[in-house]
Design a protein around this motif. Structure first.
Motif, short mmCIF file in Angstrom:
data_model
loop_
_atom_site.label_atom_id
_atom_site.label_comp_id
_atom_site.label_asym_id
_atom_site.label_seq_id
_atom_site.Cartn_x
_atom_site.Cartn_y
_atom_site.Cartn_z
N ARG A 59 -66.63 -9.84 2.30
CA ARG A 59 -66.62 -8.37 2.33
C ARG A 59 -66.84 -7.80 0.93
N PHE A 60 -66.31 -8.47 -0.07
CA PHE A 60 -66.54 -8.00 -1.45
C PHE A 60 -68.03 -8.03 -1.76
N ASN A 61 -68.70 -9.11 -1.42
CA ASN A 61 -70.13 -9.22 -1.71
C ASN A 61 -70.96 -8.20 -0.95
N GLN A 62 -70.49 -7.79 0.21
CA GLN A 62 -71.23 -6.80 1.00
C GLN A 62 -71.32 -5.45 0.28
N GLN A 63 -70.46 -5.23 -0.69
CA GLN A 63 -70.52 -3.97 -1.44
C GLN A 63 -71.79 -3.85 -2.28
N TYR A 64 -72.46 -4.98 -2.53
CA TYR A 64 -73.69 -4.95 -3.32
C TYR A 64 -74.91 -4.54 -2.51
N LEU A 65 -74.82 -4.59 -1.19
CA LEU A 65 -75.98 -4.30 -0.35
C LEU A 65 -76.54 -2.91 -0.66
N GLY A 66 -77.83 -2.87 -0.94
CA GLY A 66 -78.50 -1.60 -1.21
C GLY A 66 -78.37 -1.12 -2.64
N LYS A 67 -77.57 -1.78 -3.46
CA LYS A 67 -77.41 -1.34 -4.86
C LYS A 67 -78.51 -1.94 -5.72
N PHE A 68 -78.93 -1.17 -6.71
CA PHE A 68 -80.03 -1.56 -7.58
C PHE A 68 -79.52 -2.54 -8.64
N VAL A 69 -80.32 -3.56 -8.91
CA VAL A 69 -79.91 -4.61 -9.83
C VAL A 69 -79.74 -4.09 -11.26
N GLY A 70 -80.36 -2.96 -11.57
CA GLY A 70 -80.25 -2.41 -12.92
C GLY A 70 -79.09 -1.45 -13.10
N ASP A 71 -78.32 -1.21 -12.04
CA ASP A 71 -77.17 -0.31 -12.15
C ASP A 71 -76.04 -0.94 -12.96
N ASN A 72 -75.20 -0.08 -13.52
CA ASN A 72 -73.98 -0.56 -14.18
C ASN A 72 -72.89 -0.67 -13.12
N ILE A 73 -72.61 -1.88 -12.70
CA ILE A 73 -71.65 -2.12 -11.63
C ILE A 73 -70.46 -2.91 -12.19
N GLU A 74 -69.28 -2.36 -12.01
CA GLU A 74 -68.07 -3.00 -12.52
C GLU A 74 -66.99 -2.99 -11.44
N ILE A 75 -65.99 -3.82 -11.65
CA ILE A 75 -64.84 -3.85 -10.75
C ILE A 75 -63.90 -2.71 -11.11
N GLY A 76 -63.50 -1.95 -10.12
CA GLY A 76 -62.58 -0.84 -10.37
C GLY A 76 -63.16 0.49 -9.93
N GLN A 77 -62.59 1.55 -10.48
CA GLN A 77 -63.00 2.90 -10.10
C GLN A 77 -64.39 3.24 -10.63
N SER A 78 -65.16 3.97 -9.83
CA SER A 78 -66.44 4.49 -10.31
C SER A 78 -66.18 5.54 -11.37
N ARG A 79 -67.07 5.56 -12.39
CA ARG A 79 -66.96 6.55 -13.46
C ARG A 79 -68.33 7.21 -13.63
N PRO A 80 -68.61 8.23 -12.82
CA PRO A 80 -69.93 8.86 -12.85
C PRO A 80 -70.31 9.38 -14.23
N GLU A 81 -69.33 9.86 -14.99
CA GLU A 81 -69.64 10.40 -16.32
C GLU A 81 -70.16 9.32 -17.26
N GLU A 82 -69.85 8.04 -16.96
CA GLU A 82 -70.34 6.92 -17.76
C GLU A 82 -71.44 6.15 -17.03
N ASP A 83 -71.89 6.68 -15.88
CA ASP A 83 -72.94 6.05 -15.08
C ASP A 83 -72.53 4.65 -14.63
N ILE A 84 -71.27 4.52 -14.23
CA ILE A 84 -70.74 3.23 -13.79
C ILE A 84 -70.36 3.31 -12.32
N ILE A 85 -70.84 2.34 -11.55
CA ILE A 85 -70.52 2.23 -10.13
C ILE A 85 -69.38 1.23 -9.97
N GLY A 86 -68.31 1.64 -9.32
CA GLY A 86 -67.14 0.77 -9.17
C GLY A 86 -67.15 0.03 -7.84
#
Length: 741
Positions: A137-164
């Motif tokens: 289920r954790f890996n399913q969170q990557y579906l549809g996300k762009f490989v060049g995005d800033n993806i980190e574990i935790g809360q999303s931080r839109p002001e820093e362009d980070i997807i949580g």
């Protein structure tokens, strides 16, 4: 009859737990095909269509690092659907077990993840307790996300362009490693195929000083670097000789090139280099493993070495190879294998740091399976050889540091708790003097507060319950390969163990076990509550003879787990379910199959009637901490009369005081009740006797000294008493006046 029945019940619960069927997860230590890492047609061995839906035709492995192209069959031919990659072809980032999670990853032609499949993992936390489906289920969170995005574990931080991404509770290290695997693999392939922009780095402006340094100088300044791989790092027995020892360096820099190759050799190299090409040398000065490998014989590929700069990887074929016959630098080591490799890419720049990587063949000691592992060393040309010095390089924060930054407030609160417990316990003499047998709140007020914080904040919120599995993991890390990053990724456990190690050698295991262990605190709190609600008449202690026999069981459990872990860490992790910690705090009492829930609730239920049964008789973690407690610096105090007086032993909940009045510090849980009696002149028999004797003799009660006795009254002669009185009167007289005799 109550006690034997309770013991039989406890043993029955343990038997039910271990007799329960252990359902192995599909990918836990799965047997992968031997050809998986080498076969050109990867998709003949793994379900590529599952991670790249719609694709029916798959190419052979391409590129470096490897990837596979997937196509959709159409009437007019075939259309590129995307790419499939095997994570271990690209990176071997270890998870908490120290081994990588082997993942098959799909990405469409626009760079968006289309699927993933866990082929193999060695995470026991995903075998028992947390289901393997949680990682799926954790890996399913990557579906549809762009490989060049800033993806980190935790809360999303839109002001820093980070997807949580949502983490898996209790498996933080595993998911952080998995995020690195997904993003590193995807980015490496995306750059090769043009989805992500190819990096073009400004080229270095090299300075020539005219110096000809010797080898020692080159090594000191970092112009040549050494990479050593030990046998234990590749799963072989420890030995004095390295598995391989390599030296390498950058030859385009004039001073370095001349020093290494000599004037004629360097000029000959320059004549063969085209503009924008870079030369590095490699020699083997130790070990028997070849860094050239065998691939170059078959297809012109040197598959054991590569250069990495940022996300870019540079590999070498036969046309990128030149012979290196000798080293000109004075003091250069002897070698028996050598090469000069040419990097032909404007993505590489000597002005910036890069890594030389050796890909070794590692053997898993438990399963005997072989896999490739990366061993690298960073190189950065010294500043004196660069016009303008080294450029400023902002390296991304390592994942463990981002965890510390994200949870800094919780970490600060947890650290403050640990410091507060240590400071309070360091003042135990003052606290126990302020308490009495009938009023222990100067001690218990702190202790009960710490119990509640430990249960609620540390146990259920932070899920930072220390476990024997960490002891086993660290034991193996010391034997094979220590990685600070692995342990720093879980800041609460990391800080907790610093506290535990320090306090065990200062005061013994009792401070952690008796004051801060979440499960121990919950267990004893239930016992106290049981007494407060009217169940005191049903509460009991085991007879001394049984206690002294059963207390050794936990040492046997610890020794057994340690021995099993040498043969199979996975089996040791399964047997470590003798600890109810995972069921209680990490997963939840009612989120597991009934044997585990029954075992944990049975222990907690038994705790209502007898004090800390698990801590005293079964806990392997407590046993592992009890042994170094033998070498603690400070212990609890005793009096000479303690050998015959039983007052403290009667009230000792951990039953750590023997028939001779001695405290077994390995078993003591530092409730401090005996220290309260130590200075209570209405409870400690020697003090009670002395208090009554002085009362009858009309003598004053002096303060109680550090030795636990009244300070002695020393007889003084009449003359000495008169002299003392005269001196006191003189000292108290007003200025300018004299007292008459």
């Amino acid at each position: 009859m109550m006690i034997p029945q309770a013991l039989r019940g406890l043993l029955l619960l343990a038997a039910l737990l271990f007799a329960a069927p252990l359902v192995r997860a599909d990918a836990y230590e799965a047997k992968l095909p031997a050809e998986l890492n080498t076969a050109p047609r990867l998709c003949d061995y793994v379900p590529c269509a599952e991670v790249l839906p719609g694709a029916t035709i798959f190419s052979e492995r391409k590129g470096r690092p490897f990837y596979v192209e997937g196509y959709v069959e159409e009437k007019n031919g075939k259309r590129l659907a995307g790419y499939v990659m095997l994570s271990t072809d690209i990176t071997d980032i270890p998870a908490y077990s120290g081994k990588p999670v082997v993942t098959l990853i799909g990405m469409d032609a626009t760079g968006r993840f289309t699927g993933s499949r866990i082929l193999k993992h060695s995470e026991p936390i995903l075998l028992l307790g947390i289901p393997e489906s949680a990682l799926v289920r954790f890996n399913q969170q990557y579906l549809g996300k762009f490989v060049g995005d800033n993806i980190e574990i935790g809360q999303s931080r839109p002001e820093e362009d980070i997807i949580g991404l949502d983490a898996i509770s209790g498996a933080t290290v595993t998911v952080i490693a998995q995020n690195q695997v997904m993003m590193s693999s995807g980015a490496a392939v995306a750059r090769q195929v043009g989805i992500l922009e190819r990096t073009v780095r400004p080229q270095a402006r090299l300075l020539e000083t005219g110096a000809t340094p010797d080898w020692a100088t080159l090594a000191t300044e970092g112009s040549v670097k050494k990479l050593t791989v030990t046998p234990e790092q590749v799963g072989l027995p420890r030995a004095a000789q390295p598995f391989i020892e390599l030296w390498y360096g950058y030859l385009n820099q004039p001073d370095v090139g001349r020093a290494v190759l000599g004037e004629a050799g360097w000029q000959n190299l320059l004549a063969r280099l085209k503009p924008g090409e870079h030369a590095i040398f490699v020699i083997r000065s130790g070990g028997k493993e070849s860094f050239k490998g065998s691939g170059f014989v078959r297809g012109g590929l040197y598959d054991r070495v590569q250069v990495r700069q940022g996300q870019d990887a540079f590999t070498f074929r036969d046309l990128d190879y030149l012979n290196l016959y000798g080293l000109a630098a004075a003091g250069a080591p002897r070698f028996d294998e050598s090469a000069i490799f040419i990097i032909r890419s404007d993505a590489f720049s000597a002005a910036y740091p890069w890594k030389f990587t050796f890909l070794g063949n590692r053997v898993d000691r438990e399963t005997g399976t072989r896999s490739f592992a990366n061993f690298d060393s960073e190189y950065w040309l010294p500043a004196q050889y660069l016009d303008g010095g080294r450029p400023e390089v902002k390296k991304p924060a390592p994942p463990w540091l981002r965890v510390w930054q994200t949870r800094r407030y919780e970490i600060a609160a947890f650290a403050a708790l640990l410091i507060a417990v240590a400071v309070v316990y360091a003042q135990r003499d003052r606290l126990t003097r302020a308490a009495t047998r009938n009023n222990k709140w100067p001690v218990n007020g702190f202790k009960y507060s710490f119990w509640l914080i430990s249960i609620g904040f540390v146990g259920f919120h932070l899920m930072a319950q220390p476990s024997i599995t960490q002891v086993l993991t660290w034991f193996h890390a010391l034997l094979f390969q220590w990685r600070w990053e692995l342990f720093l990724t879980d800041p609460f456990i990391f800080l907790f163990w610093i506290f535990i190690v320090a306090t065990v050698f200062l005061w013994g295991r009792g401070l952690f076990c008796g004051w801060l262990c979440p499960f121990g605190s919950l267990s004893e709190l239930l016992y106290k509550i049981g007494g407060w609600v009217g169940l005191k008449r049903f509460q009991f202690k085991l007879p001394k003879v049984w206690h002294h026999r059963l207390k050794w069981v936990k040492y046997g459990v610890f020794g057994g787990l340690l021995a099993v872990s040498v043969l199979s860490m996975g089996l040791a992790e399964m047997l470590a379910e003798v600890e109810p910690f995972k069921t209680t705090f990490l997963v939840g009492l009612f989120n597991r199959s009934w044997p585990y829930t029954l075992f944990a609730t049975g222990l907690l239920g038994l705790s209502i009637f007898t004090e800390r049964p698990f801590c005293k008789y079964l806990c392997p973690l407590g046993a592992s901490l009890a042994m170094p407690t033998t070498f603690r610096w400070f212990g609890l105090k005793r009096k000479s009369e303690c050998g015959s007086c039983k007052a403290c032993a009667v009230g000792c909940g951990s039953q750590a005081i023997d028939e001779h009045g001695r405290i077994d510090q390995r078993e003591c849980l530092h409730c401090l009740d005996c220290m309260v009696l130590y200075t209570d002149d209405h409870a400690c028999p020697p003090l009670v006797h002395e208090r009554k004797r002085r009362g009858k003799a009309g003598q004053p009660l002096t303060p109680i000294g550090a030795d636990g006795y009244y300070i002695p009254i020393k007889p003084v002669s009449a003359a000495a008493a008169q002299a003392a009185a005269a001196n006191a009167a003189t000292a108290n007289a007003p200025s300018g006046m004299a007292l008459q005799p």
